[in-house]
Design a protein around this motif. Sequence first.
Motif, PDB file in Angstrom:
ATOM      1  N   LEU A  11       0.818  -1.216   0.000  1.00  0.00           N
ATOM      2  CA  LEU A  11       0.000   0.000   0.000  1.00  0.00           C
ATOM      3  C   LEU A  11       0.850   1.265   0.000  1.00  0.00           C
ATOM      4  O   LEU A  11       0.389   2.325  -0.453  1.00  0.00           O
ATOM      5  N   ALA A  12       2.082   1.171   0.508  1.00  0.00           N
ATOM      6  CA  ALA A  12       2.906   2.368   0.668  1.00  0.00           C
ATOM      7  C   ALA A  12       3.245   3.012  -0.670  1.00  0.00           C
ATOM      8  O   ALA A  12       3.291   4.249  -0.772  1.00  0.00           O
ATOM      9  N   VAL A  13       3.494   2.208  -1.701  1.00  0.00           N
ATOM     10  CA  VAL A  13       3.922   2.769  -2.994  1.00  0.00           C
ATOM     11  C   VAL A  13       2.825   3.605  -3.639  1.00  0.00           C
ATOM     12  O   VAL A  13       3.059   4.767  -4.017  1.00  0.00           O
ATOM     13  N   TRP A  57      -3.835  -5.190  -5.482  1.00  0.00           N
ATOM     14  CA  TRP A  57      -4.575  -4.568  -6.585  1.00  0.00           C
ATOM     15  C   TRP A  57      -4.199  -3.102  -6.733  1.00  0.00           C
ATOM     16  O   TRP A  57      -3.974  -2.617  -7.849  1.00  0.00           O
ATOM     17  N   LEU A  58      -4.108  -2.380  -5.610  1.00  0.00           N
ATOM     18  CA  LEU A  58      -3.783  -0.967  -5.675  1.00  0.00           C
ATOM     19  C   LEU A  58      -2.359  -0.750  -6.183  1.00  0.00           C
ATOM     20  O   LEU A  58      -2.090   0.220  -6.915  1.00  0.00           O
ATOM     21  N   VAL A 106      -6.953 -10.177   7.052  1.00  0.00           N
ATOM     22  CA  VAL A 106      -5.652 -10.254   6.393  1.00  0.00           C
ATOM     23  C   VAL A 106      -5.797 -10.378   4.877  1.00  0.00           C
ATOM     24  O   VAL A 106      -5.164  -9.629   4.113  1.00  0.00           O
ATOM     25  N   LEU A 107      -6.631 -11.319   4.423  1.00  0.00           N
ATOM     26  CA  LEU A 107      -6.727 -11.577   2.984  1.00  0.00           C
ATOM     27  C   LEU A 107      -7.315 -10.398   2.207  1.00  0.00           C
ATOM     28  O   LEU A 107      -6.764 -10.027   1.156  1.00  0.00           O
ATOM     29  N   PRO A 108      -8.421  -9.754   2.654  1.00  0.00           N
ATOM     30  CA  PRO A 108      -8.899  -8.575   1.909  1.00  0.00           C
ATOM     31  C   PRO A 108      -7.890  -7.434   1.876  1.00  0.00           C
ATOM     32  O   PRO A 108      -7.726  -6.778   0.843  1.00  0.00           O
ATOM     33  N   LEU A 109      -7.195  -7.203   2.996  1.00  0.00           N
ATOM     34  CA  LEU A 109      -6.211  -6.120   3.014  1.00  0.00           C
ATOM     35  C   LEU A 109      -5.032  -6.440   2.100  1.00  0.00           C
ATOM     36  O   LEU A 109      -4.536  -5.563   1.380  1.00  0.00           O
TER      37      LEU A 109
END
Length: 365
Positions: A282-284, A344-345, A335-338
């Motif tokens: 998510l950081a990127v 995906w993001l 965990v899995l959805p995150l």
Amino acid sequence: MPKLDSYLFREFAQSTFAALVVLMIVSLGGVFADVLGDIARGRVPAGLMLSQLGLQVLNYLPLILPLGLMLGLLLAVGRLYRDSEMPVLVATGVGPRRLLRPLMMLVLPVVAFIGACSLWLGPWANDYSQRMVAEGNRNLLLAGLEAGRFVELPGGSGVVYVGAMSGEGSALGRVFIYRQDEERMDVTTARNGRLAVDGAERYLDLGEGFRVEGPLAEGLDFRMMRYARNEMRLPDAETRSADEDPEYDSTIALLGDPRPEARAQLHSRIAPPLLALAFALLAVPLARSPPRQARYGRIALGFLAYVVGINLMLLGTKWLADGKIPLQLGLWWLVLPLLGFGTWLYFRDGHVGVPRRARGAGAAR
């Protein structure tokens, strides 16, 4: 490309290391305050302060490292956008997806270390800390008693003074003990004594002394006794947890434990490395920003995502232990959805979509 990978890896590693150093300094203060609180309440002998501090830091690493990794990557990628390095890389054909190789060169070892801390080092530190405290409560030296110094009893119920002590801390000489409750005081002296342990209870076996008991306020209701031998029970030291608490069991032992508390503890140890991987991905995309624009808003957004994720993990663990969530569901619902959303993001980052008008014009032609 190896030079580019080396450069990006160095940038990611330096920012992550700097973020971890700051977080460790801040967290060390909180852990130190917790250990001092345990010592003040009599849970931990004063002589074990430094060892307990190190063991507790190991226990908190699975919560600290994911945040340090995420903040470090946000700072590093944000700097690339701020200094217009990312637009130059994109112009040469190196998009955000090309960052995956140097990113994983840093993320995978850190995630593996988080997994080792969560699954092995943390439980080992908990168990070893508990055994050290139990052994320390059997030894007056580790409990903080020193010859020639007044020492407060656990719980603040009185003080002990010892004029002499053997090297191993079991034999005492010239003992003075003062205790009090709301209305009465109790003063005991002895020529010699020794520490005796019966299960979880500790006693001072005193010899050749006097005991005086009387009111704290005005009054003459005093009683004095001379004795040849007197056993005095020391206040119980508060324990951190019951022996059957699965928090102190190894991960292998939890695999065969059907209790809801054990299954909840097992899932709480599996979740941190997977959450760290999701936060790193998510950081990127979160760090994307126009040149010369402040990047601290994105950092605050990333920190908020971390706080929400960790708190949901802690709440989910409690819900599992209380039976509010099916054991088969575990913490996979978090965990899995995150992890999927982060993946995906990440791969959608930098994707240029076709405007709706252009799609309509193409269909008309």
